[in-house]
Design a protein around this motif. Structure first.
Motif, mmCIF file in Angstrom:
data_model
loop_
_atom_site.group_PDB
_atom_site.id
_atom_site.type_symbol
_atom_site.label_atom_id
_atom_site.label_comp_id
_atom_site.label_asym_id
_atom_site.label_seq_id
_atom_site.Cartn_x
_atom_site.Cartn_y
_atom_site.Cartn_z
ATOM 1 N N GLU A 31 0.942 -1.372 0.107
ATOM 2 C CA GLU A 31 0.131 -0.032 0.155
ATOM 3 C C GLU A 31 0.844 1.344 -0.026
ATOM 4 O OE1 GLU A 31 -0.800 0.133 4.958
ATOM 5 O OE2 GLU A 31 -1.953 -0.542 3.442
ATOM 6 N N ALA A 32 0.157 2.351 -0.244
ATOM 7 C CA ALA A 32 1.092 3.614 -0.467
ATOM 8 C C ALA A 32 1.871 3.850 0.953
ATOM 9 C CB ALA A 32 0.093 4.843 -0.581
ATOM 10 N N LYS A 34 3.534 5.947 4.191
ATOM 11 C CA LYS A 34 3.124 6.763 4.954
ATOM 12 C C LYS A 34 4.469 7.346 5.544
ATOM 13 C CE LYS A 34 0.305 7.684 9.172
ATOM 14 N NZ LYS A 34 -0.238 8.884 8.476
ATOM 15 N N GLN A 276 3.908 13.233 -3.731
ATOM 16 C CA GLN A 276 3.497 12.055 -3.742
ATOM 17 C C GLN A 276 3.569 11.389 -2.502
ATOM 18 O OE1 GLN A 276 4.684 9.394 -7.145
ATOM 19 N NE2 GLN A 276 2.786 10.008 -8.562
ATOM 20 N N GLN A 281 0.545 9.220 -1.452
ATOM 21 C CA GLN A 281 0.096 8.760 -2.568
ATOM 22 C C GLN A 281 1.247 7.683 -3.331
ATOM 23 O OE1 GLN A 281 -1.154 12.280 -4.603
ATOM 24 N NE2 GLN A 281 -3.182 12.026 -4.125
ATOM 25 N N TRP A 282 2.458 7.816 -2.533
ATOM 26 C CA TRP A 282 3.527 7.238 -3.262
ATOM 27 C C TRP A 282 3.716 5.652 -2.949
ATOM 28 C CZ3 TRP A 282 8.689 6.187 -0.534
ATOM 29 C CH2 TRP A 282 9.727 5.999 -1.483
ATOM 30 N N THR A 283 3.928 4.891 -3.937
ATOM 31 C CA THR A 283 4.120 3.393 -3.885
ATOM 32 C C THR A 283 5.313 3.108 -4.720
ATOM 33 O OG1 THR A 283 1.764 2.991 -3.574
ATOM 34 C CG2 THR A 283 3.011 1.023 -3.912
#
Length: 369
Positions: A31-32, A34, A276, A281-283
């Motif tokens: 997941e993205a 944190k 991101q 929103q960064w993966t």
């Protein structure tokens, strides 16, 4: 100008594995990511930031990151490509609340992976790195796209139909620059050949000057430099020949003969990527990020006066075709020096094949062995 830290000479053997670049220890995030705490960004350089080449291009991006994003941004220079030195630098930054770390050397690859595992709430971006994880993404640029255009410029001005290009080591990211340059020149004139010389160093002005002189003595009338030293440009200028630069705009080093330079705009990757990260929103991608001209990360500088009008139009057209995806510099048929088919007609190499490019193409004199 100091030695470009793009790769550590002591780690060349690993890079020769080509296909493993940007794939080693890839761990895709479920997941993205944190971010832990408010964003604070730190850049780490293996040499001085204003080195006239690789680091300076990255440091230019650092300044734009600071201006556009407004977050605290710091930089550490001359951090040795050793695990302990990198670990100490990262530890100090994390203790001070920095949670987005940008490392700028291939030689940091293993150390930054260890740091990413130690600090799961910190985001790591590794320029020219080989490691990836849930909070670590390596990145490099599709430099061969811009070198194709530079080759078109060189082919358009060459009278001897002989070009020269200096590279550091015979590794994939250098080989594809030489091949891309030659491919572009051959698109203008199929009879053109390129003399390729590897200096086996990323920074050695004396050796680079000698290599450039050797190429000029073989009737080359354009010298392309895949390194940072001013020596090749000086040699070409003295001989009344043309030149092509790399990493930064090198036109001031050869005001009469400069055709163009292949340049980096790392901010075009870093600014949106950091946004991101901050926005949750960064993966990180499994095999690292590989932006090119379409993303604005690599391009050529305005063409010099030596490039004729007709060639300028063709180069502009080719540039647009690369941007819209209708032109692939290594589209088949592509033949190796020995005549072996590298890419069949109607196809073009995928990224894994590019990273494994351990050959030069037909029309190039020189050897990767």
């Amino acid at each position: 100008m100091n030695q470009s830290p793009f790769f550590s000479a002591g780690r060349r053997a690993l890079l020769l594995a080509g296909a493993a670049l940007l794939t080693a220890t890839a761990v895709p995030a479920a997941e993205a990511f944190k971010l832990d705490g408010p964003p604070k960004i730190a850049f780490i350089y293996a040499a001085t930031a204003r080195d006239g080449g690789w680091n300076e291009a990255m440091d230019n991006a650092r300044q734009i990151v600071a201006q556009e994003l407004g977050y605290p941004v710091a930089a550490a220079e001359s951090i040795a490509e050793e695990a302990s030195a990198l670990k100490n630098a990262i530890d100090l930054y994390v203790q001070r609340g920095f949670n987005i770390i940008v490392t700028t050397s291939y030689g940091y690859s293993d150390g930054v992976l260890e740091a990413a595992q130690k600090y799961p709430g910190v985001a790591f971006l590794a320029a020219s790195g080989t490691t990836n994880a849930a909070n670590l993404e390596s990145f490099y640029a599709r430099t061969y796209e811009a070198w194709y255009l530079a080759g078109m410029a060189a082919g358009a001005v060459s009278q001897s139909k002989t070009l020269g290009m200096l590279g550091g080591f015979p590794v994939s990211v250098v080989n594809w620059d030489i091949n891309g340059f030659t491919r572009g020149a051959q698109a203008v004139d199929p009879a053109i050949r390129t003399i390729a010389l590897y200096t086996n160093s990323w920074w050695d002005p004396a050796k680079e000057g000698q290599a450039a002189q050797s190429i000029l003595e073989q009737n080359a009338d354009v010298i392309a430099n895949n390194l940072s030293s001013a020596a090749p440009f000086t040699m070409a200028e003295k001989a009344g020949k043309a030149s092509v630069g790399f990493q930064l705009d090198m036109s001031k080093l050869a005001p009469k003969g400069h055709l163009t330079s292949v340049v980096f705009h790392w901010d075009k990757h870093l600014v949106p990527t950091i946004r991101q990260i901050v926005g949750g929103q960064w993966t990180p991608t499994e095999h690292g990020a590989f932006p090119g001209m379409k993303e604005g990360v690599v391009d050529i500088t305005p063409l010099g006066d030596k490039v004729p009008a007709g060639a300028r139009e063709r180069i502009a057209q080719a540039r647009q075709q690369i941007l819209d995806g209708s032109l692939a510099p290594f589209a088949g048929p592509l033949l190796k020096q020995n005549g072996e088919v590298a890419v069949v007609e109607g196809q073009h190499p995928d990224d894994a094949t590019l990273w494994a490019m351990d050959y030069l193409i037909q029309g190039i004199t020189g050897s990767v062995r």
